[in-house]
Design a protein around this motif. Structure first.
Motif, PDB file in Angstrom:
ATOM      1  N   GLY A 268      -4.648   6.142   2.281  1.00 41.90           N
ATOM      2  CA  GLY A 268      -3.609   5.191   1.875  1.00 41.90           C
ATOM      3  C   GLY A 268      -2.464   5.168   2.876  1.00 41.90           C
ATOM      4  O   GLY A 268      -1.990   4.103   3.276  1.00 41.90           O
TER       5      GLY A 268
ATOM      6  N   ILE B 227       0.845  -1.213   0.000  1.00 45.21           N
ATOM      7  CA  ILE B 227       0.000   0.000   0.000  1.00 45.21           C
ATOM      8  C   ILE B 227       0.872   1.252   0.000  1.00 45.21           C
ATOM      9  O   ILE B 227       0.642   2.188  -0.771  1.00 45.21           O
TER      10      ILE B 227
ATOM     11  N   LEU C  88       1.915   4.396  -3.193  1.00 48.14           N
ATOM     12  CA  LEU C  88       1.570   5.815  -3.001  1.00 48.14           C
ATOM     13  C   LEU C  88       2.225   6.705  -4.063  1.00 48.14           C
ATOM     14  O   LEU C  88       3.301   6.374  -4.575  1.00 48.14           O
TER      15      LEU C  88
ATOM     16  N   HIS D 180      -4.876   3.824  -2.186  1.00 47.26           N
ATOM     17  CA  HIS D 180      -4.946   5.294  -2.172  1.00 47.26           C
ATOM     18  C   HIS D 180      -5.834   5.827  -3.290  1.00 47.26           C
ATOM     19  O   HIS D 180      -6.399   6.926  -3.161  1.00 47.26           O
TER      20      HIS D 180
ATOM     21  N   GLU E 200      -5.538   9.559  -0.824  1.00 54.07           N
ATOM     22  CA  GLU E 200      -4.129   9.405  -0.482  1.00 54.07           C
ATOM     23  C   GLU E 200      -3.899   9.388   1.034  1.00 54.07           C
ATOM     24  O   GLU E 200      -3.085   8.592   1.538  1.00 54.07           O
TER      25      GLU E 200
END
Lengths: 297, 297
Positions: free
Chosen positions: B110, B82, B86, B102, B107
């Motif tokens: 995330g 994860i 990003l 995300h 975001e």
């Protein structure tokens, strides 16, 4: 007691403890060690490790079993600030007057330095199993650390805060209470509970300490909101009025300033009274709790 | 043995274990529970928990002490993906054909879902202390988990990988070796070592397993590089040639394709031979190690 002076002596010694546990080696990944240290040494009052250690003393704790946990809680606090400052979150370029980690080391390293400190907090806390203390206590302390830092603690509060700030949720009094309780309160609860547990406090005593810490955390956060309106910029070292400017919903928005002040007083009085209902006594801790909420900076 | 079929049965059962440990409650922070589950259930071979459990069986382990650790290692693997996806890192919008966390949750979420899974991995692993197993073993397993996931393990490899990709470091053979060993190898080592430790393997046996896992991790990664050049897109389910397109320095860049294939064979043969030097035997694990590196997808 000169509480400010006493506090700064203890803050320095807490920082020494934290730094002693940071990785001190060479390696191809050296930049992450630098970024971790940069984040941890960027200042701060070291309240969490101090509260932990003072609660440990309160219950007659001795030896160095507390130290890995003092370091761990400060690492977790620091990682949360580093991730909080990221562009995807609050997008802050400065913290305590210094460039934030992602500004100094790049955004990718900001993500990784936070991850590294969170992971290293647990790696560090595990050192407590080497101490001459009942493993049941250490395991209970580990569980408190993990729970209060996670989705049922600090991260949980952070999630609701982020959603409210991104306007995906309307702020209500319930939600604000949830955020304050978890985002700020949970690590303060963890600090004091871990100190108590490692010193061998009973289950009832640990519960009492959790309640004291919860009230102090809440009062601390409301006082923050009050200072943002009525504080002295020179003493605070930062401009006031930022909540209003950012249209941020705070405790004062819901309760008004007078009722907020009453709430700070009520919570603090109750916390100190609860603490004093114990047979044990720690003068500095008592003073510290009052200082924390009646502070002007 | 139909290894593909055996593997998919075990993958399903490993996923059940992981999901059973995920938070299953209501709360104002509910979105983070959703994001964590989304990340964990997005597919994947569940190699780490499977390797862990098979190594546990190899050394005669019984009971459910292994389960919290199976869940924890997969949570850590998932959080790393994860955060890797990003925008500040690899900036990937898709993983296994589905929107990355995300992209699906924003975001900020995330970042937080990764943090939450890392923290929850430790919170989950601590459940192993409730099992009827010597706490010394559980603590040793905790230490391995923390170390291999952290700055001396996976994160350390990730740091050097990020620096090389951002061209802040030139890639050398040493650095590439370091990245493969830590970024991919460390969690595979942790998986097999934890299985061995929890089953009561001796220190020498745990060392041997670490060596086996290290070789398999390295061979696995080199095979990845080979497949990106010579693989069958239909079988892989993704386009080949992405390393070349991204000007990515891989093992094949340094060694050439023939020497890379020889290295995969050498490492795998050595790993299987080492494993077979034990008195204990686990037919499926043997087949799995060979399958992992001689795979075509």
């Amino acid at each position: 007691m000169d509480i400010k002076n006493e506090l700064s002596v203890r803050a320095e010694s807490a920082q020494d403890v934290v730094c002693r546990f940071l990785p001190d080696v060479e390696g191809l990944q050296g930049i992450i060690f630098d970024a971790m240290e940069y984040g941890v040494t960027a200042g701060g009052k070291r309240l969490r490790p101090i509260l932990m250690n003072e609660t440990f003393q309160l219950f007659g704790g001795t030896g160095d079993v507390i130290e890995p946990f003092m370091a761990a809680i400060e690492m977790i606090h620091t990682y949360s600030l580093i991730h909080d400052d990221l562009p995807a979150m609050d997008n802050d370029a400065l913290r305590r007057g210094k460039p934030t980690v992602h500004v100094a080391y790049g955004e990718a390293m900001g993500v990784l330095a936070g991850d590294a400190l969170l992971n290293y907090a647990f790696e560090t806390a595990l050192n407590a199993y080497d101490a001459d203390v009942d493993v049941v206590r250490v395991t209970e302390a580990m569980r408190i650390l993990a729970r209060k830092a996670g989705v049922f603690g600090m991260i949980g509060g952070q999630v609701v805060d982020v959603e409210a700030e991104k306007k995906q949720l309307d702020m209500t009094e319930d939600r604000l209470h949830f955020i304050y309780e978890l985002k700020t309160g949970a690590l303060i609860e963890a600090s004091m509970m871990i100190g108590a547990v490692l010193a061998g406090a009973s289950e009832e005593q640990v519960s009492l300490v959790e309640s004291v810490a919860g009230k102090i955390g809440m009062a601390f956060q409301i006082q923050d909101d009050i200072l943002d309106i009525e504080g002295d910029e020179a003493k605070l070292g930062k401009p006031i009025g930022s909540d209003k400017k950012n249209e941020k919903c705070t405790y004062v928005t819901f309760a008004g300033i007078e009722k907020s002040k009453e709430e700070v007083k009520r919570l603090t009085d109750e916390a100190v009274e609860e603490l004093n209902s114990l047979d044990n006594h720690n003068e500095f801790l008592n003073e510290l709790l009052k200082y924390l909420v009646y502070r002007d900076n």
